[in-house]
Design a protein around this motif. Structure first.
Motif, PDB file in Angstrom:
ATOM      1  N   LEU A 143     -26.326  -5.527 -22.412  1.00  0.00           N
ATOM      2  CA  LEU A 143     -25.130  -5.437 -23.245  1.00  0.00           C
ATOM      3  C   LEU A 143     -24.782  -3.990 -23.529  1.00  0.00           C
ATOM      4  CD1 LEU A 143     -25.691  -8.396 -25.662  1.00  0.00           C
ATOM      5  CD2 LEU A 143     -23.963  -8.171 -23.918  1.00  0.00           C
ATOM      6  N   VAL A 144     -25.810  -3.162 -23.766  1.00  0.00           N
ATOM      7  CA  VAL A 144     -25.571  -1.743 -23.999  1.00  0.00           C
ATOM      8  C   VAL A 144     -24.911  -1.124 -22.782  1.00  0.00           C
ATOM      9  CG1 VAL A 144     -26.660   0.468 -24.434  1.00  0.00           C
ATOM     10  CG2 VAL A 144     -27.473  -1.562 -25.603  1.00  0.00           C
ATOM     11  N   LEU A 145     -25.417  -1.494 -21.623  1.00  0.00           N
ATOM     12  CA  LEU A 145     -24.847  -0.958 -20.394  1.00  0.00           C
ATOM     13  C   LEU A 145     -23.403  -1.420 -20.237  1.00  0.00           C
ATOM     14  CD1 LEU A 145     -25.844   0.797 -18.140  1.00  0.00           C
ATOM     15  CD2 LEU A 145     -26.272  -1.259 -16.800  1.00  0.00           C
ATOM     16  N   LEU A 146     -23.187  -2.705 -20.538  1.00  0.00           N
ATOM     17  CA  LEU A 146     -21.827  -3.243 -20.430  1.00  0.00           C
ATOM     18  C   LEU A 146     -20.873  -2.481 -21.330  1.00  0.00           C
ATOM     19  CD1 LEU A 146     -20.013  -5.598 -19.385  1.00  0.00           C
ATOM     20  CD2 LEU A 146     -20.538  -6.709 -21.526  1.00  0.00           C
ATOM     21  N   ALA A 199     -24.519  -6.527 -30.563  1.00  0.00           N
ATOM     22  CA  ALA A 199     -25.752  -6.719 -29.808  1.00  0.00           C
ATOM     23  C   ALA A 199     -26.950  -6.288 -30.633  1.00  0.00           C
ATOM     24  CB  ALA A 199     -25.688  -5.930 -28.502  1.00  0.00           C
ATOM     25  N   PHE A 200     -26.840  -5.120 -31.251  1.00  0.00           N
ATOM     26  CA  PHE A 200     -27.993  -4.653 -32.027  1.00  0.00           C
ATOM     27  C   PHE A 200     -28.168  -5.442 -33.307  1.00  0.00           C
ATOM     28  CE2 PHE A 200     -27.743  -0.982 -29.268  1.00  0.00           C
ATOM     29  CZ  PHE A 200     -29.084  -0.843 -28.984  1.00  0.00           C
ATOM     30  N   CYS A 207     -21.197   0.457 -22.436  1.00  0.00           N
ATOM     31  CA  CYS A 207     -21.039   1.817 -21.917  1.00  0.00           C
ATOM     32  C   CYS A 207     -19.994   1.835 -20.815  1.00  0.00           C
ATOM     33  CB  CYS A 207     -22.387   2.312 -21.402  1.00  0.00           C
ATOM     34  SG  CYS A 207     -22.268   3.854 -20.520  1.00  0.00           S
ATOM     35  N   ILE A 209     -30.934 -12.716 -20.535  1.00  0.00           N
ATOM     36  CA  ILE A 209     -30.110 -11.560 -20.900  1.00  0.00           C
ATOM     37  C   ILE A 209     -30.858 -10.694 -21.897  1.00  0.00           C
ATOM     38  CG2 ILE A 209     -27.975 -10.848 -21.994  1.00  0.00           C
ATOM     39  CD1 ILE A 209     -27.440 -12.082 -19.405  1.00  0.00           C
ATOM     40  N   GLU A 210     -30.810  -9.399 -21.668  1.00  0.00           N
ATOM     41  CA  GLU A 210     -31.467  -8.497 -22.608  1.00  0.00           C
ATOM     42  C   GLU A 210     -30.434  -7.649 -23.324  1.00  0.00           C
ATOM     43  OE1 GLU A 210     -34.486  -6.184 -20.981  1.00  0.00           O
ATOM     44  OE2 GLU A 210     -35.507  -7.858 -19.998  1.00  0.00           O
ATOM     45  N   VAL A 211     -30.888  -7.006 -24.384  1.00  0.00           N
ATOM     46  CA  VAL A 211     -29.990  -6.145 -25.137  1.00  0.00           C
ATOM     47  C   VAL A 211     -29.504  -4.990 -24.273  1.00  0.00           C
ATOM     48  CG1 VAL A 211     -29.802  -4.692 -27.159  1.00  0.00           C
ATOM     49  CG2 VAL A 211     -31.126  -6.760 -27.278  1.00  0.00           C
ATOM     50  N   THR A 212     -30.380  -4.522 -23.394  1.00  0.00           N
ATOM     51  CA  THR A 212     -30.017  -3.362 -22.564  1.00  0.00           C
ATOM     52  C   THR A 212     -28.803  -3.645 -21.694  1.00  0.00           C
ATOM     53  OG1 THR A 212     -31.718  -4.167 -21.098  1.00  0.00           O
ATOM     54  CG2 THR A 212     -32.241  -2.270 -22.465  1.00  0.00           C
ATOM     55  N   ILE A 264     -19.101  -4.179 -29.350  1.00  0.00           N
ATOM     56  CA  ILE A 264     -20.096  -4.983 -28.610  1.00  0.00           C
ATOM     57  C   ILE A 264     -21.484  -4.445 -28.882  1.00  0.00           C
ATOM     58  CG2 ILE A 264     -20.916  -5.593 -26.322  1.00  0.00           C
ATOM     59  CD1 ILE A 264     -18.036  -5.674 -25.430  1.00  0.00           C
TER      60      ILE A 264
END
Lengths: 616, 103, 166
Positions: free
Chosen positions: B7-10, B49-50, B12, B2-5, B45
């Motif tokens: 989670l960012v997409l999620l 994540a960050f 969003c 799993i990447e941070v991206t 979230i």
């Protein structure tokens, strides 16, 4: 039984008994309080007998852990157990005395509740192992002092006096708080242990001419000056006599007002680094001793005379602290606690006996009534420092210490000699005016709850000084002190080589002459120097100054805020004009608020899209 | 992995669902409030994540405050809805237009 | 294993969020929102925010959502017709935005894997940070919470007062 157990017993017995008695609240519930005090006293004596050689630091509880931990704990050493024994003992006698003094008062249960809790708070102050806990105790004793000064709250004078005491003490507490903050900032902790360990940091700062320590000790001094009623923050103490007399004996003579002396002695390792502040303490203390003695000489209210003598003695203790004579100061604190509470309690007995008359010209004569006459005589002799009463030992030890420090300043020496003379004069005057002037009706007899404490305190006032002479050097373990340790013989011989002791004899002789054999002398003296007399009667104008310049300035500022700034600036200018301005400016933006959620959502999307485009 | 991206997409996607929900449920104020909560959780979230990515707890502090303020907001909002319902017997957002300027 | 947890909770979060937005029945929306909070909490646990995850469950699912449910029951709102014609537009916009975010992330080529976390020290550190560096803001938030409590009580209570006056 461990030491910790006895410490807890000493601290909590008064509290528990106070709560029990208050809950039970029958007429004689006060005997529970007395039992609690007795237990507390026994515990403190056990602590004294088992006292450690250097110190013991009990960790109890971590209150706050925010990087710097604030712990609760107890600190047992010679100083704290000595104080604990004296406080519990005086408090015990005051409790017993109060049973008779307060009999018939409808709030008597509240009274004992407050007094017992006060004792606990004072013990908390004494036994705490860090300044934060000391501060809690400090504020708690202030609160109970406030309650008890204003105990007869139906009258206006006690209420005003209690307010005054509370407010003056708050002013001084700011000093203590600033000092605590500075200590935290400089040394990173408030516990005695850490302060002792990190004290060299302050020393290094001093070497680098970075004078934090002066500021810290000055602020600590201001805090101590408020609680110990030093000039110019002394104005609350004479007025605090509005409370019941046993309270004056316990709180405003024996225990609470000596908390400042205790604080300075406890933090002696910080004060020792600041010669500037220390010399200030000496000068202030000696001035106070002399000036307040003058006030005691012209006052006619029986309790206020004793109050002024308390102020004068506190000045002497402070001066001793400033000259690094911490052991004599604490020694005098102990003897003073006994003979001053003795004086207050006998004053209370006279007040009761002469039907609440407080003017010493009109009270009933105690001449032929030996319990009161004897205790007054012992109290006054001890107060003036007549050998071999207890006051002699402690006071002379202070005077010897001071003498060795200030010989090169003739004015301080002069002040000291005059102060001693003044002490002898007013204490002798007090005694002669109450017992030797021709007087009115026969005094009433007292019951044993009054006589017993008077008798024991009189005995202590005679014997404590000589009896504790050797013991008091145990304080060496707790205090930085360079006191020369003399045997009692050498001490007495040495004291007769100084002029002070002769001043005491002179004072008694002059006073006896003026008040017994030629009663016209005082009025003639007053006629000669009317100006000085008037100044003394007005108490050097401190109260007038505060009333005219500080209180009224504060009131006029508040008036300006309330009537001008609030009404015209805030209400009219900002609210009325400002709101109409906003209305005019912003009415154009009304269109945006369409009220349709759909449009708002579109706006949101638009904003997101703009953001994304910006990112691309 | 799993990447941070992701989670960012999620977050969003959840945020966008929240916005859409606000637009769809204009007849029901409670539903609008719930969708706002959804949007807030999406933002949180992101914070978490960050915070994980930077190994820095200050993001958690932000989330803590957002949660507290959102709770306050929900309490006040629901109280207002109760009052509105009492007065108009409806919680349709479009019906409350007495303050609106007459066109 | 952890990846699986993230995957399940992510998908579950999106589905339950969709149900919050689309359901015509308010009670269903409330329960879906609770479910999405649960999924979020699971995700946060995986990210090392155990305190906040538990706070989310206790405070949000336990208290705030119960309040929502209570209000929904009390107000007796039926499921209301929604504006269908706009649904398509909204979804189009939503897909455009999400897609562009996805494209943006792909385009940037930024890759960052999540860190492994241990679940024992964060709460303490969070507390230290909150009460040492952010204490002022904690106080402010406390004031806001107090104000909202007083405000909501007053708002709801004033009904009974006005009724008495009537």
């Amino acid at each position: 039984m461990t030491l910790l157990f006895w410490t807890w017993t000493c601290l909590l017995a008064p509290t528990i008994s106070a709560v029990l008695a208050r809950v039970w609240a029958v007429r004689d519930a006060c005997w529970i309080n007395i039992l609690g005090m007795l237990v507390s006293w026994v515990a403190s004596v056990v602590l004294y007998i088992q006292q450690p050689n250097t110190f013991i630091n009990f960790y109890v509880y971590t209150w706050l852990d925010v990087g710097d931990a604030f712990n609760f704990g107890f600190w047992l050493d010679a100083l704290s157990v000595y104080m604990a024994v004296i406080i519990t003992l005086v408090s015990l006698f005051v409790h017993i005395y109060s049973v008779s003094y307060m009999r018939g008062d409808k709030d008597i249960n509240n009274y004992f509740f407050y007094v017992s809790l006060f004792t606990s708070a004072m013990l908390l102050l004494i036994l705490a192992d860090n300044l934060l806990m000391v501060f809690f105790g400090w504020e708690l004793v202030g609160v109970f002092s406030y309650f008890l000064i204003g105990f007869w709250y139906q009258k206006s004078y006690p209420l005003e006096a209690s307010f005054k005491a509370f407010i003056v003490n708050r002013v001084a507490d700011i000093g203590l708080m600033i000092a605590m903050g500075l200590l935290l900032y400089q040394l990173g902790s408030l516990s005695y242990m850490d302060l002792t360990v990190s004290q060299p940091i302050l020393l290094e700062g001093l070497v680098a001419n970075y004078r934090w320590v002066d500021l810290i000790s000055l602020m600590l001094l201001i805090g101590a000056m408020g609680k110990s009623a030093q000039m110019p923050l002394h104005v609350w103490l004479p007025d605090s006599m509005a409370g019941p007399t046993p309270i004056s004996a316990l709180i405003h003579a024996a225990t609470m007002v000596t908390a400042g002396v205790y604080l300075i002695a406890r933090l002696s390792f910080i004060f020792a680094l600041s010669p500037l502040v220390c010399s200030g303490i000496v000068i202030l203390g000696l001035l106070q001793m002399f000036l307040m003695g003058g006030l005691a000489l012209v006052e006619f209210d029986i309790k206020r005379v004793v109050a002024f003598s308390t102020l004068s003695q506190l000045g002497l203790m402070f001066a001793a602290c400033g000259a690094a004579g911490f052991i004599p100061a604490i020694y005098h604190l102990g003897t003073h606690a006994f003979f001053k509470s003795l004086l207050f309690l006998s004053a209370g007995a006279i007040i009761i006996a002469s039907n609440h008359e407080q003017d010493i010209r009109y009270t009933a004569s105690a001449r032929y009534y030996w319990p009161i006459h004897g205790s007054l005589l012992v109290g006054c002799l001890s107060l003036s420092g007549m050998p071999p009463f207890s006051g002699f030992f402690s006071k002379d030890m202070i005077l010897t210490t001071l003498n060795s420090q200030i010989t090169q300043y003739w004015y301080l020496n002069f002040l000291m000699i005059m102060g001693v003379l003044m002490t002898a004069l007013y204490s002798a005057r007090f005694y002669f005016m109450l017992c030797w002037t021709p007087k009115r009706e026969r005094i009433k007899t007292l019951d044993w709850q009054m006589k017993g404490p008077l008798l024991v305190l009189a005995f202590l006032s005679i014997a404590f000084g000589a009896g504790a002479y050797q013991e008091v050097f145990l304080l060496n373990n707790a205090l930085i002190d360079t006191l020369q340790r003399l045997s009692m013989n050498d001490f007495i011989i040495e004291s007769f080589s100084h002029p002070y002791i002769y001043m005491v004899f002179l004072g008694w002789a002059v006073s006896g002459l003026a008040y017994v054999y030629c009663p016209q002398i005082p009025s003639q003296v007053v006629e000669r120097i009317p100006m000085i007399y008037q100044i003394c009667r007005k108490q050097y104008g401190f109260d007038i100054f505060y009333q005219n310049y500080i209180v009224s300035a504060y009131q006029s500022i508040s008036f300006i805020f309330a009537k001008v700034i609030d009404r015209y600036v805030i209400d009219q200018t900002i609210l009325v004009n400002g709101s109409s301005l906003c209305l005019r400016l912003l009415s154009n933006f009304r269109v945006i608020q369409s009220g349709y959620i759909y449009e708002y959502v579109l706006g949101l999307f638009l904003a997101v899209i703009v953001l994304l485009v910006g990112l691309f | 992995m799993i990447e941070v991206t992701y989670l960012v997409l999620l977050s969003c996607v959840v945020f966008v669902i929240g916005i859409v929900g606000v637009g769809l449920n204009r007849n029901n104020l409670v539903a609008i409030l719930m969708n706002i909560e959804l949007m807030l959780i999406a933002v949180n979230i992101n914070f978490i994540a960050f915070s994980n990515y930077h190994q820095n707890l200050e993001g958690h502090i932000a989330v803590f405050f957002v949660l507290a303020i959102a709770a306050a907001e929900a309490a006040i909002g629901l109280a207002i809805f109760v009052k509105l319902y009492e007065r108009y017997h409806s919680i349709q957002a479009d019906k409350f237009s007495s303050l609106k300027e007459l066109a | 294993m952890l990846d699986l947890v993230f995957l399940i909770s992510g998908v579950g979060l999106v589905l339950s969020a969709l149900n919050v937005a689309l359901s015509t029945h308010p009670v269903r929306s409330v329960f879906s929102l609770m479910l999405s909070f649960m999924f979020t909490a699971v995700m946060w646990l995986g990210l090392g925010a155990e305190f906040l995850a538990l706070a989310l469950i206790f405070i949000y699912v336990g208290a705030v959502m119960a309040l929502f449910l209570f209000v929904v029951f009390m107000l007796n709102v039926d499921h209301l017709p929604r504006a269908l014609p706009r649904m398509a537009t909204l979804f189009m916009l939503g897909i455009i935005v999400s897609g562009s975010v996805y494209l943006l992330l792909e385009h940037s080529g930024w890759q960052a894997e999540l860190r492994k976390v241990s679940l024992n020290e964060h709460t303490r550190q969070l507390g230290l940070l909150l009460y040492r560096d952010y204490w002022l803001w904690a106080e402010v938030v406390a004031c806001i919470l107090l104000a909202s409590m007083v405000g909501s009580i007053l708002l709801v209570k004033s009904r009974s007062l006005s009724q008495k006056n009537d």
